[in-house]
Enzyme design. Structure first.
Site, PDB file in Angstrom:
ATOM      1  N   SER A  12      -6.297   9.926   8.122  1.00 10.49           N
ATOM      2  CA  SER A  12      -5.781  11.181   7.571  1.00 10.49           C
ATOM      3  C   SER A  12      -6.591  11.582   6.352  1.00 10.49           C
ATOM      4  O   SER A  12      -6.863  12.751   6.115  1.00 10.49           O
ATOM      5  CB  SER A  12      -4.305  11.041   7.226  1.00 10.49           C
ATOM      6  OG  SER A  12      -4.114   9.962   6.324  1.00 10.49           O
ATOM      7  N   GLY A  13      -6.983  10.600   5.544  1.00 12.08           N
ATOM      8  CA  GLY A  13      -8.034  10.764   4.554  1.00 12.08           C
ATOM      9  C   GLY A  13      -9.313  10.232   5.167  1.00 12.08           C
ATOM     10  O   GLY A  13      -9.263   9.341   6.023  1.00 12.08           O
ATOM     11  N   LYS A  33       3.207   0.780   3.215  1.00 14.97           N
ATOM     12  CA  LYS A  33       2.803  -0.272   4.144  1.00 14.97           C
ATOM     13  C   LYS A  33       2.864  -1.613   3.428  1.00 14.97           C
ATOM     14  O   LYS A  33       2.589  -1.696   2.237  1.00 14.97           O
ATOM     15  CB  LYS A  33       1.384  -0.013   4.661  1.00 14.97           C
ATOM     16  CG  LYS A  33       1.224   1.308   5.389  1.00 14.97           C
ATOM     17  CD  LYS A  33      -0.224   1.541   5.793  1.00 14.97           C
ATOM     18  CE  LYS A  33      -0.418   2.902   6.435  1.00 14.97           C
ATOM     19  NZ  LYS A  33      -1.840   3.165   6.770  1.00 14.97           N
ATOM     20  N   HIS A  50     -11.659   4.668  -0.871  1.00 10.87           N
ATOM     21  CA  HIS A  50     -11.575   3.823   0.328  1.00 10.87           C
ATOM     22  C   HIS A  50     -12.323   2.503   0.141  1.00 10.87           C
ATOM     23  O   HIS A  50     -12.811   1.899   1.095  1.00 10.87           O
ATOM     24  CB  HIS A  50     -12.101   4.563   1.580  1.00 10.87           C
ATOM     25  CG  HIS A  50     -11.255   5.700   1.999  1.00 10.87           C
ATOM     26  ND1 HIS A  50     -11.775   6.936   2.330  1.00 10.87           N
ATOM     27  CD2 HIS A  50      -9.906   5.824   2.125  1.00 10.87           C
ATOM     28  CE1 HIS A  50     -10.795   7.763   2.649  1.00 10.87           C
ATOM     29  NE2 HIS A  50      -9.654   7.114   2.527  1.00 10.87           N
ATOM     30  N   PRO A 107      -5.904  14.848  15.258  1.00 11.20           N
ATOM     31  CA  PRO A 107      -6.734  15.220  16.415  1.00 11.20           C
ATOM     32  C   PRO A 107      -6.083  14.922  17.754  1.00 11.20           C
ATOM     33  O   PRO A 107      -6.363  15.604  18.744  1.00 11.20           O
ATOM     34  CB  PRO A 107      -8.005  14.379  16.222  1.00 11.20           C
ATOM     35  CG  PRO A 107      -8.073  14.111  14.759  1.00 11.20           C
ATOM     36  CD  PRO A 107      -6.634  13.978  14.315  1.00 11.20           C
ATOM     37  N   ARG A 108      -5.202  13.914  17.806  1.00 14.62           N
ATOM     38  CA  ARG A 108      -4.539  13.606  19.078  1.00 14.62           C
ATOM     39  C   ARG A 108      -3.663  14.766  19.539  1.00 14.62           C
ATOM     40  O   ARG A 108      -3.512  14.997  20.749  1.00 14.62           O
ATOM     41  CB  ARG A 108      -3.680  12.338  18.929  1.00 14.62           C
ATOM     42  CG  ARG A 108      -4.470  11.057  18.705  1.00 14.62           C
ATOM     43  CD  ARG A 108      -3.548   9.908  18.399  1.00 14.62           C
ATOM     44  NE  ARG A 108      -2.769  10.159  17.176  1.00 14.62           N
ATOM     45  CZ  ARG A 108      -1.887   9.288  16.679  1.00 14.62           C
ATOM     46  NH1 ARG A 108      -1.664   8.144  17.296  1.00 14.62           N
ATOM     47  NH2 ARG A 108      -1.230   9.585  15.569  1.00 14.62           N
ATOM     48  N   ARG A 133      -2.609  -1.955  -3.521  1.00 16.34           N
ATOM     49  CA  ARG A 133      -3.731  -1.034  -3.429  1.00 16.34           C
ATOM     50  C   ARG A 133      -3.490   0.067  -4.461  1.00 16.34           C
ATOM     51  O   ARG A 133      -2.510   0.812  -4.379  1.00 16.34           O
ATOM     52  CB  ARG A 133      -3.820  -0.416  -2.039  1.00 16.34           C
ATOM     53  CG  ARG A 133      -4.945   0.619  -1.929  1.00 16.34           C
ATOM     54  CD  ARG A 133      -4.753   1.524  -0.738  1.00 16.34           C
ATOM     55  NE  ARG A 133      -5.767   2.567  -0.684  1.00 16.34           N
ATOM     56  CZ  ARG A 133      -5.600   3.739  -0.075  1.00 16.34           C
ATOM     57  NH1 ARG A 133      -4.465   4.015   0.531  1.00 16.34           N
ATOM     58  NH2 ARG A 133      -6.556   4.626  -0.066  1.00 16.34           N
ATOM     59  N   ARG A 139      -6.636  17.780   3.725  1.00 15.91           N
ATOM     60  CA  ARG A 139      -7.461  18.020   2.543  1.00 15.91           C
ATOM     61  C   ARG A 139      -8.738  18.762   2.931  1.00 15.91           C
ATOM     62  O   ARG A 139      -9.256  18.587   4.027  1.00 15.91           O
ATOM     63  CB  ARG A 139      -7.800  16.701   1.849  1.00 15.91           C
ATOM     64  CG  ARG A 139      -6.662  16.146   1.026  1.00 15.91           C
ATOM     65  CD  ARG A 139      -6.979  14.760   0.494  1.00 15.91           C
ATOM     66  NE  ARG A 139      -6.379  13.717   1.293  1.00 15.91           N
ATOM     67  CZ  ARG A 139      -6.598  12.417   1.144  1.00 15.91           C
ATOM     68  NH1 ARG A 139      -7.447  12.005   0.214  1.00 15.91           N
ATOM     69  NH2 ARG A 139      -5.993  11.534   1.915  1.00 15.91           N
ATOM     70  N   ASN A 194       0.878  -1.176   0.000  1.00 22.75           N
ATOM     71  CA  ASN A 194       0.000   0.000   0.000  1.00 22.75           C
ATOM     72  C   ASN A 194       0.913   1.223   0.000  1.00 22.75           C
ATOM     73  O   ASN A 194       1.459   1.607   1.033  1.00 22.75           O
ATOM     74  CB  ASN A 194      -0.906  -0.025   1.232  1.00 22.75           C
ATOM     75  CG  ASN A 194      -1.899   1.128   1.266  1.00 22.75           C
ATOM     76  OD1 ASN A 194      -1.790   2.071   0.487  1.00 22.75           O
ATOM     77  ND2 ASN A 194      -2.842   1.071   2.174  1.00 22.75           N
ATOM     78  N   GLU A 235      -7.659  -3.541   5.042  1.00 19.81           N
ATOM     79  CA  GLU A 235      -7.575  -3.437   3.587  1.00 19.81           C
ATOM     80  C   GLU A 235      -6.589  -4.444   3.007  1.00 19.81           C
ATOM     81  O   GLU A 235      -6.777  -4.942   1.886  1.00 19.81           O
ATOM     82  CB  GLU A 235      -7.140  -2.016   3.202  1.00 19.81           C
ATOM     83  CG  GLU A 235      -8.139  -0.942   3.583  1.00 19.81           C
ATOM     84  CD  GLU A 235      -7.519   0.438   3.700  1.00 19.81           C
ATOM     85  OE1 GLU A 235      -7.903   1.322   2.919  1.00 19.81           O
ATOM     86  OE2 GLU A 235      -6.645   0.621   4.564  1.00 19.81           O
TER      87      GLU A 235
END
Length: 397
Positions: free
Chosen positions: A214-215, A21, A184, A287-288, A96, A244, A14, A383
């Site tokens: 993140s997306g 990944k 996705h 967000p963390r 992917r 984005r 990926n 995935e």
């Protein structure tokens, strides 16, 4: 039982703009195990200190060629994977690939002709498409006999009705391939299977899966098939994301170029890399990082708009489904950020959504309370397994 020797492995790659990944699956297991034999990733490829991690361990800094960081990362991964094989054989590589355009609706074995086709879709997914294809091209050149299978993020959404695929533009653009594709898809394909197994008829009713990473995007399903999704022609559409913009008045883009005198390249970079949570907060796309600082006005506004974007789009998809029976959260933020999940669910209180605070804090599989009119669940993404499973049929051809 499988006819593949016990030594056979399927490698899944990926490839993104800043990370690669990978996962190795045992091709001899039938059905294919959902847990890889080994997995890992190279991250921050273009940064001064790229890292390699495996099996969820903390990353170790690696040295890459700064002049060709992506090519160097691929070579580094290949070295690590070959060293790990210990006599076992990779019989296929599943990739992917974000965009299959209007031609590829199912996994396909990649040869030179298919690769050329897929390269023509790079403008449709500039963040992801070129990097997957770079890996495919390199492997085709070095190992032409090795089976390589492209698995498309757009394929799952082919079940959407035509009205959901159309853009409100002149009819002629449809013939040029401009339509709402959705993305996705590998993530949603896994959810469509596992949710059906776990929750049966409830999942087969009116379901929405929230892929929040993140997306980010949402997918509305009936009978576990996509009927609507938030991402459209490109991976910029729909939800506000880490960097984005999500759905945006096209007049704003015209203004930036016409009045602001920004170039096409500059605006494109802004929309993909400088917007969303990072753009509004000025601090981070994560967000963390933002939540402990949300007392700062810009950070608080970024988080508020992020949640509002999700709630608004969830409401639109619920209307499309004429109701909601199940809501599933997946991907990095969806699986691990209880605060974001809680705020989204509070925004859906009008639908009768209610969560159990303790279950939500624990990232439990079911986080809705007994009184909730909608089943709310957390389901890990997988995935890689979907891609590996898609490669299996090609091994017997």
């Amino acid at each position: 039982m499988s006819s593949h020797p016990a030594s056979d492995l399927i490698l899944v790659l990926n490839c993104g703009s800043s990370s690669i990944k990978f996962a190795l699956f045992d091709a001899a297991t039938n059905p294919l195990s959902r847990t890889p034999a080994w997995h890992g990733k190279v991250e921050d490829i273009t940064d001064p200190k790229p890292t390699f991690s495996q099996n969820d361990t903390v990353g170790e800094t690696v040295s890459l060629d700064a002049a060709q960081p992506y090519h160097s990362a691929l070579a580094y991964l290949r070295q690590r994977i070959v060293a790990r094989l210990n006599g076992r054989r990779i019989v296929a590589i599943a990739h992917r690939v974000v965009h299959g355009g209007s031609k590829y609706f199912a996994p396909v074995r990649v040869d030179a002709a298919v690769l050329t086709d897929l390269q023509s879709y790079i403008p449709l997914a500039p963040l992801h498409q070129p990097f997957a294809l770079e890996a495919i091209a390199a492997l085709l050149a070095e190992l032409p006999q090795l089976t390589q299978v492209a698995c498309f993020d757009t394929a799952f959404h082919q079940s959407m009705p035509t009205v959901e695929k159309m853009l409100p533009l002149p009819r002629s653009v449809w013939n040029q391939g401009l339509r709402r594709y959705g993305f996705h898809g590998l993530s949603y394909a896994y959810q469509s299977q596992v949710l059906g197994e776990r929750y049966g008829d409830v999942a087969r009713g009116r379901s929405i899966v929230a892929h929040l990473g993140s997306g980010a995007s949402l997918c509305a399903m009936r009978n576990l098939q996509s009927v609507a999704t938030t991402m459209g022609f490109s991976a910029l559409d729909g939800l506000m994301m880490g960097t984005r913009c999500g759905a945006l008045d096209p007049g704003a883009v015209i203004y930036l170029m016409q009045i602001g005198k920004l170039s096409l390249e500059r605006v494109g970079h802004m929309l993909y890399h400088e917007s969303g949570l990072l753009g509004i907060s000025g601090v981070s796309a994560d967000p963390r990082v933002l939540l402990p600082r949300e007392h700062e006005p810009a950070v608080g506004e970024a988080l508020a708009l992020y949640v509002r974007s999700i709630v608004r789009e969830l409401g639109a998809l619920t209307a499309t489904l004429n109701g909601l029976d199940l809501l599933a959260f997946t991907a990095g933020i969806g699986e691990h950020n209880a605060v974001i999940r809680e705020r989204v669910c509070i925004g859906l209180g009008y639908l009768g959504v209610a969560i159990d605070p303790a279950a939500n804090a624990a990232d439990a599989p079911v986080i809705s309370s007994a009184s909730s009119k909608v089943l709310v669940v957390v389901e890990p993404a997988n995935e890689e397994w979907v891609a590996a499973s898609a490669a299996l049929p090609f091994l017997s051809r």
